[in-house]
Design a protein around this motif. Structure first.
Motif, short mmCIF file in Angstrom:
data_model
loop_
_atom_site.label_atom_id
_atom_site.label_comp_id
_atom_site.label_asym_id
_atom_site.label_seq_id
_atom_site.Cartn_x
_atom_site.Cartn_y
_atom_site.Cartn_z
N CYS A 6 -70.76 -32.99 18.48
CA CYS A 6 -71.98 -32.24 18.24
C CYS A 6 -72.20 -31.20 19.34
N LEU A 8 -74.92 -28.62 21.06
CA LEU A 8 -76.36 -28.48 21.21
C LEU A 8 -76.69 -27.02 21.45
N LEU A 27 -81.92 -37.33 18.77
CA LEU A 27 -80.61 -37.48 19.39
C LEU A 27 -80.07 -38.90 19.21
N PHE A 38 -70.72 -34.78 22.81
CA PHE A 38 -71.73 -33.71 22.81
C PHE A 38 -71.29 -32.57 23.73
N CYS A 40 -72.73 -29.37 25.69
CA CYS A 40 -74.00 -28.87 26.19
C CYS A 40 -73.78 -27.57 26.97
N ASP A 47 -81.33 -27.17 26.43
CA ASP A 47 -80.05 -27.77 26.82
C ASP A 47 -80.24 -28.87 27.86
N ALA A 50 -82.19 -31.93 26.49
CA ALA A 50 -81.34 -32.78 25.64
C ALA A 50 -80.32 -33.53 26.50
#
Length: 152
Positions: A6, A8, A27, A38, A40, A47, A50
Motif C-alpha cells: 500500500c 500512502l 489503517l 506500506f 510512506c 504521511d 499515518a
C-alpha cells in the motif's frame, strides 16, 4: 486483499478537525484486509501521521514500512517538532529509499510514481483536485491501481 502493498498519499496541511483515531481505524482495517507493506513519502502532515500510527501497529502486526524520501535532507525544512518526529519515525522503517542527494525538480514526482508503481493499492487523503496528492491519485488511477479514499 491478500498480502498486498500500500502506498500512502495525503496533504501536508491537515485541517483542525482531522480525525487521527479514524485514520488509525482505517489503517488497521487495511492491515486486517491483507496490507502488509506500506510505502510512506515522509512528508509533513498526512504521511507522518499515518507513519506514526503504522509504527505503533508494528508491535501487533507483521507489517513492513518503507520510507520513500524524495531527497536527502527533506526534513530540514520542517518545524523543529516535525524534524524530531521525522527522525524518530524513519528509524522505525524497515527500508529507506532516498531518490536524490539534494532537492531536484521532479524529486517528489519521482518518489510518488515509485510508490504507486510498487503498490497494489493507494490509500489517499485527498480533499482537493490540485497539488501533489491529487496528481498521485490520478496517476494511480491511470495505472489501474485500486485507490482507497480515507473517510476522515
Amino acid at each position: 486483499m491478500n498480502k498486498t502493498a500500500c502506498a500512502l498519499t495525503g496533504h501536508r496541511v491537515l485541517p483542525a478537525n482531522f480525525n487521527e483515531q479514524k485514520l488509525s481505524e482505517e489503517l488497521e482495517n487495511l492491515i486486517k484486509d491483507g496490507c502488509c507493506y506500506f510505502y510512506c513519502g515522509m512528508a509533513e502532515g498526512f504521511d507522518l501521521c499515518a507513519l506514526k500510527i503504522l509504527a505503533s501497529f508494528k508491535k501487533t502486526y507483521p507489517i513492513k514500512i518503507e520510507a520513500c524520501i524524495p531527497y536527502k535532507g527533506q526534513e530540514n525544512y520542517f518545524s523543529a517538532q516535525m524534524k524530531t518526529l521525522y527522525r524518530e519515525l524513519v528509524l522505525q522503517c524497515d527500508e529507506t529509499t532516498v531518490f536524490f542527494d539534494r532537492y531536484t525538480d521532479g524529486s517528489f514526482l519521482i518518489r510518488n510514481r515509485y510508490m504507486v508503481d510498487k503498490a497494489d493499492v493507494v490509500f489517499s487523503y485527498c480533499t482537493r483536485n490540485t497539488g501533489g496528492t491529487a496528481y498521485t491519485v490520478r496517476y494511480a488511477e491511470s495505472k489501474g491501481k485500486k485507490v482507497i479514499h480515507a473517510l476522515l
